[in-house]
Design an enzyme around this catalytic site. Structure first.
Site, short mmCIF file in Angstrom:
data_model
loop_
_atom_site.label_atom_id
_atom_site.label_comp_id
_atom_site.label_asym_id
_atom_site.label_seq_id
_atom_site.Cartn_x
_atom_site.Cartn_y
_atom_site.Cartn_z
N CYS A 24 64.39 33.26 14.11
CA CYS A 24 63.81 32.85 12.83
C CYS A 24 64.91 32.20 12.00
CB CYS A 24 63.25 34.08 12.11
SG CYS A 24 62.52 33.71 10.50
N LEU A 25 64.60 31.08 11.39
CA LEU A 25 65.58 30.40 10.55
C LEU A 25 65.95 31.21 9.32
CD1 LEU A 25 64.21 26.75 10.79
CD2 LEU A 25 66.13 27.77 12.04
N HIS A 40 54.08 33.11 14.45
CA HIS A 40 55.32 33.35 13.71
C HIS A 40 55.25 32.72 12.31
CE1 HIS A 40 59.85 33.79 13.57
NE2 HIS A 40 59.63 32.92 12.59
N GLU A 41 54.86 31.46 12.25
CA GLU A 41 54.81 30.76 10.97
C GLU A 41 53.70 31.32 10.07
OE1 GLU A 41 57.34 29.05 10.17
OE2 GLU A 41 58.09 29.05 12.23
N GLN A 75 59.92 29.91 3.39
CA GLN A 75 61.29 29.82 3.88
C GLN A 75 62.13 28.83 3.09
OE1 GLN A 75 59.99 29.45 8.23
NE2 GLN A 75 61.95 30.56 8.36
N GLY A 118 59.41 25.46 13.82
CA GLY A 118 58.46 25.70 12.75
C GLY A 118 59.20 26.08 11.49
N HIS A 164 54.77 34.32 8.14
CA HIS A 164 55.55 34.01 6.93
C HIS A 164 54.65 33.87 5.70
CE1 HIS A 164 59.69 33.61 8.21
NE2 HIS A 164 59.34 32.85 9.23
#
Length: 191
Positions: free
Chosen positions: A102-103, A144-145, A51, A46, A148
């Protein structure tokens, strides 16, 4: 399609609520294509607008379930409902089943309790509404997304001692300040 730099924790766009997408056009479609390319190369399951420095309420996802079904799409202006969260204690967190990364905090993984189920209502890149009922890992990806888009990173939700370990990892990497990013395919920020 272009691969976009991924912002690292500390960048203000990651820690503030995103705004609604109001224009569904070729610019949005190009951004989503770039986000897919970035997520796939990273690799990730994701990636949210903030991000990649875009403070808009959108994310992309791509995950194959245990039955081999690919769940891939763009969620624009999403709304997310979740099932009740089972209270956690440090002792009952499953570090294998409940760990996520997480990226925007690359290379780190910590266990975090998430709701088992979620209903995602969103629009696709053309503005067409859709709904997905998700369970297990896909529900985790959506939560999670979606976080953000509200300026919340998964590390913000970690309980002790994992929250402390995440802060230590961020300090060790000299993250937590504006202006840090990495480019999939070029950089390897996880060490």
């Amino acid at each position: 399609m272009a691969v976009l730099p991924i912002r690292i924790t500390g960048d203000p766009v990651l820690h503030a609520p995103a705004t609604e997408v109001t224009t569904f056009d070729d610019g949005l479609r190009a951004l989503v294509d770039d986000m897919y390319a970035t997520m796939d190369l990273a690799p990730g399951v994701g990636l949210a607008g903030p991000q990649v420095g875009v403070a808009k309420r959108l994310f992309v996802f791509s995950w194959t379930d245990d039955d081999g079904e690919l769940w891939r799409g763009a969620a624009v202006n999403p709304v997310l409902w979740t099932s009740p969260l089972v209270p956690e204690t440090h002792a009952d967190l499953d570090e294998d089943e409940e760990s996520e990364g997480c990226l925007s905090i690359p290379g780190e993984r910590f266990p975090l309790r998430r709701a088992e189920g979620a209903i995602l209502r969103a629009q696709d890149v053309d503005g067409t509404p859709y709904e997905i009922e998700a369970h297990g890992w896909l529900a985790r990806v959506f939560q999670h997304e979606y976080d953000h888009l509200d300026g919340v990173l998964y590390a913000d939700r970690l309980s002790h001692p994992y929250g402390k370990a995440a802060l230590k990892a961020v300090r060790k990497q000299s993250w937590g300040v504006p202006g840090k990013s990495w480019l999939p395919g070029r950089d390897h920020p996880e060490g």
